[in-house]
Design an enzyme around this catalytic site. Structure first.
Site, PDB file in Angstrom:
ATOM      1  N   LEU A 162      43.548   6.476  26.722  1.00  0.00           N
ATOM      2  CA  LEU A 162      42.857   5.858  27.938  1.00  0.00           C
ATOM      3  C   LEU A 162      42.918   4.375  27.920  1.00  0.00           C
ATOM      4  CD1 LEU A 162      40.321   8.251  29.098  1.00  0.00           C
ATOM      5  CD2 LEU A 162      42.813   8.231  29.879  1.00  0.00           C
ATOM      6  N   GLY A 163      42.916   3.849  26.705  1.00  0.00           N
ATOM      7  CA  GLY A 163      42.838   2.176  26.639  1.00  0.00           C
ATOM      8  C   GLY A 163      42.211   1.763  25.617  1.00  0.00           C
ATOM      9  N   PHE A 167      35.976  -4.010  21.771  1.00  0.00           N
ATOM     10  CA  PHE A 167      34.956  -2.914  21.390  1.00  0.00           C
ATOM     11  C   PHE A 167      35.550  -1.777  20.777  1.00  0.00           C
ATOM     12  CE2 PHE A 167      36.403  -1.132  25.036  1.00  0.00           C
ATOM     13  CZ  PHE A 167      36.171   0.247  24.970  1.00  0.00           C
ATOM     14  N   LYS A 169      38.368   1.771  21.105  1.00  0.00           N
ATOM     15  CA  LYS A 169      39.123   2.528  22.168  1.00  0.00           C
ATOM     16  C   LYS A 169      38.543   3.529  22.826  1.00  0.00           C
ATOM     17  CE  LYS A 169      41.787   3.422  18.567  1.00  0.00           C
ATOM     18  NZ  LYS A 169      43.115   3.898  17.875  1.00  0.00           N
ATOM     19  N   VAL A 170      39.431   4.151  24.032  1.00  0.00           N
ATOM     20  CA  VAL A 170      39.077   5.333  24.739  1.00  0.00           C
ATOM     21  C   VAL A 170      40.027   6.315  24.592  1.00  0.00           C
ATOM     22  CG1 VAL A 170      37.908   6.200  26.833  1.00  0.00           C
ATOM     23  CG2 VAL A 170      37.345   3.848  26.206  1.00  0.00           C
ATOM     24  N   LYS A 186      34.589   7.275  24.262  1.00  0.00           N
ATOM     25  CA  LYS A 186      34.938   5.867  23.863  1.00  0.00           C
ATOM     26  C   LYS A 186      34.503   5.808  22.219  1.00  0.00           C
ATOM     27  CE  LYS A 186      31.731   2.732  25.419  1.00  0.00           C
ATOM     28  NZ  LYS A 186      31.194   1.852  26.120  1.00  0.00           N
ATOM     29  N   ASP A 283      26.742  -7.018  34.721  1.00  0.00           N
ATOM     30  CA  ASP A 283      28.221  -7.288  34.879  1.00  0.00           C
ATOM     31  C   ASP A 283      28.841  -6.346  35.858  1.00  0.00           C
ATOM     32  OD1 ASP A 283      30.229  -8.250  33.611  1.00  0.00           O
ATOM     33  OD2 ASP A 283      30.676  -6.772  32.346  1.00  0.00           O
TER      34      ASP A 283
END
Length: 490
Positions: A162-163, A167, A169-170, A186, A283
């Protein structure tokens, strides 16, 4: 007036060595060039890098990259997009810039350390058993090396990517303990500071789940978390695209006013819940607001002579609590991504829940027009833009700030004849001049935004007050309800 459709990149942290910032070029060679492309030209690929030079937009507005710091002093990463990716397809991956920060144990390109967790259940395929027998690997930056078909905790089967960000990856997984339900997992880098930051986020997510037992307050809920060989892992439900990604894929065509109204109402509802529980998100931005389902229909806009995507369901969820801060916790000096950062943060006057309200005001403008209200990357210019759009900064805030270098005799120090000065003069107008129509509902939206964008946080509208604003009178009973089919125990 010609305004851009927002091309930006995550704000660098001035306090952390692994973030960076390039100064803008003020050379004569590039002076006077437009920051934004002509509307007749195809929209460029967007950048989130904080460099904001005067180079042609083809170079400046590159593909968005993520420079996540994951709750270290200031976090500008867009975790909303990293949680779930731009869509649910299993073949996508996005380019990310990873920070150069690394530890000795990750100096080698790739090393094998442990045996990957596997299941002995007879129901699992022979192929899965073979894959789970591989040793666990980290890359040189501490990211877990994982592949389609791998299993974690004898429960989560990886079925897609997913990305990826600084930090971690997912990945998309099937949760075999919950009937093969789809989840976004995550996986945090195996680096101490990120591990600790993940624990802080888990603490916030636990508190939200505890306070929202009936799942009515539209925050992304954590379904599980665990430590996998030094990698903190957090499981979330799988949602649709984030609201920025949808805007981008729609050629930055703004959302229709009814969509803006419904999303605004949900945002105010969700953030009021957080504020009532002594929590500030810090945020908020379109990337951290996700559609529950981003399916759309394509409509033809006769006025613009083009096709537009219209999301079928405007139900949203608020994501990314990695930098959420409780009232009793230490408040870092700098919070919020640049374009949604309130004046009290820039002037270092301290911040609290009104910080989120300012961010929502900026987000609503972006939904309404398709571009950012404050397209800048530098404090002084940001303050000048605020004054051009919203009026003068209150004198008591100027007198209290430690940032006196921006002021002289009670006014901002600013050269209107410089390249930046000319840009601000040409592109920043009073807020009401951005109104597309002068009908009542448009006027009401701008009144709400103006109250959210009060300079003085003490004078800024609260979210409890915002929910009673006349702008929301046009909502249907269904839009005012917050029923959800999600299972909090998932």
């Amino acid at each position: 007036m010609h305004h851009c459709k927002r091309y930006r990149s995550p704000e660098p942290d001035p306090y952390l060595s692994y973030r960076w910032k390039r100064r803008r070029s003020y050379s004569r060679e590039h002076e006077g060039r437009l920051r934004y492309p002509s509307r007749r030209e195809p929209p460029p690929r967007r950048s989130r890098s904080r460099s904001h030079d005067r180079l042609p937009y083809q170079r400046r507005y590159r593909e968005r990259r993520d420079s996540d710091t994951y709750r270290c002093e200031e976090r500008s990463p867009s975790f909303g997009e990293d949680y779930y990716g731009p869509s649910r397809s299993r073949h996508r991956r996005r380019s990310r810039e990873r920070g150069p920060y690394r530890t000795r144990k990750h100096a080698h390109h790739c090393h094998k350390r442990r045996t990957r967790s596997c299941s002995s259940a007879s129901s699992r395929s022979q192929q899965s058993s073979k894959r789970s027998s591989r040793s666990v690997e980290d890359d040189k930056e501490g990211h877990l090396v994982c592949r389609i078909g791998d299993w974690l905790q004898e429960r989560y089967e990886i079925v897609g990517n997913l990305g990826e960000g600084t930090f971690g990856k997912v990945v998309e997984c099937l949760d075999h303990a919950r009937g093969k339900s789809q989840v976004a997992l995550k996986i945090i880098r195996n680096v101490g500071k990120y591990r600790e930051a993940a624990r802080l986020e888990i603490n916030v997510l636990k508190k939200i789940k505890e306070k929202d037992k009936e799942n009515k307050f539209l925050c992304v809920l954590m379904s599980d978390w665990f430590n996998f060989h030094g990698h903190m892992c957090i499981a979330f439900e799988l949602l649709g695209k984030n609201t920025f990604e949808f805007l981008k894929e729609n050629n930055f065509q703004p959302y229709p006013l009814p969509h803006v109204r419904h999303m605004a109402y949900q945002l105010c509802h969700a953030l009021r819940f957080l504020h009532e529980n002594q929590l500030t998100h810090t945020d908020l931005k379109p990337e951290n607001i996700l559609f529950v389902n981003s399916e759309f229909e394509t409509l033809y806009n006769e006025h613009k002579s083009c096709e537009e995507k219209s999301v079928k369901n405007t139900s949203i969820r608020v994501a990314d609590f990695g930098s959420a801060t409780f009232d009793h916790e230490h408040h870092t000096t700098i919070v919020a991504t640049r374009h949604y950062r309130p004046p009290e943060v820039i002037l270092e006057l301290g911040w609290a829940q009104p910080c989120d309200v300012w961010s929502i005001g900026c987000i609503l403008f972006e939904y309404y027009r398709g571009f950012t209200l404050f397209q800048t990357h530098e404090n002084r210019e940001h303050l000048v833009m605020m004054e051009k759009i919203l009026g003068p900064i209150p004198s008591h805030m100027i007198h209290r700030t430690r940032k006196q270098k921006y002021f002289y005799k009670g006014g901002l120090v600013w050269d209107e004849n410089s390249s930046d000065g000319r840009y601000v003069k040409e592109n920043c107008k009073p807020l009401k001049s951005y109104m597309l129509q002068d009908s009542l509902e448009h006027v009401q939206l701008f009144d709400l935004m103006r109250r959210m964008l009060e300079f003085d946080p003490a004078q800024r509208i609260t979210l409890a007050e915002a929910l009673l604003h006349p702008f929301f009178a046009g909502l249907t009973p269904e839009e005012r309800s917050f029923h959800t089919s999600r299972n909090p125990s998932r």
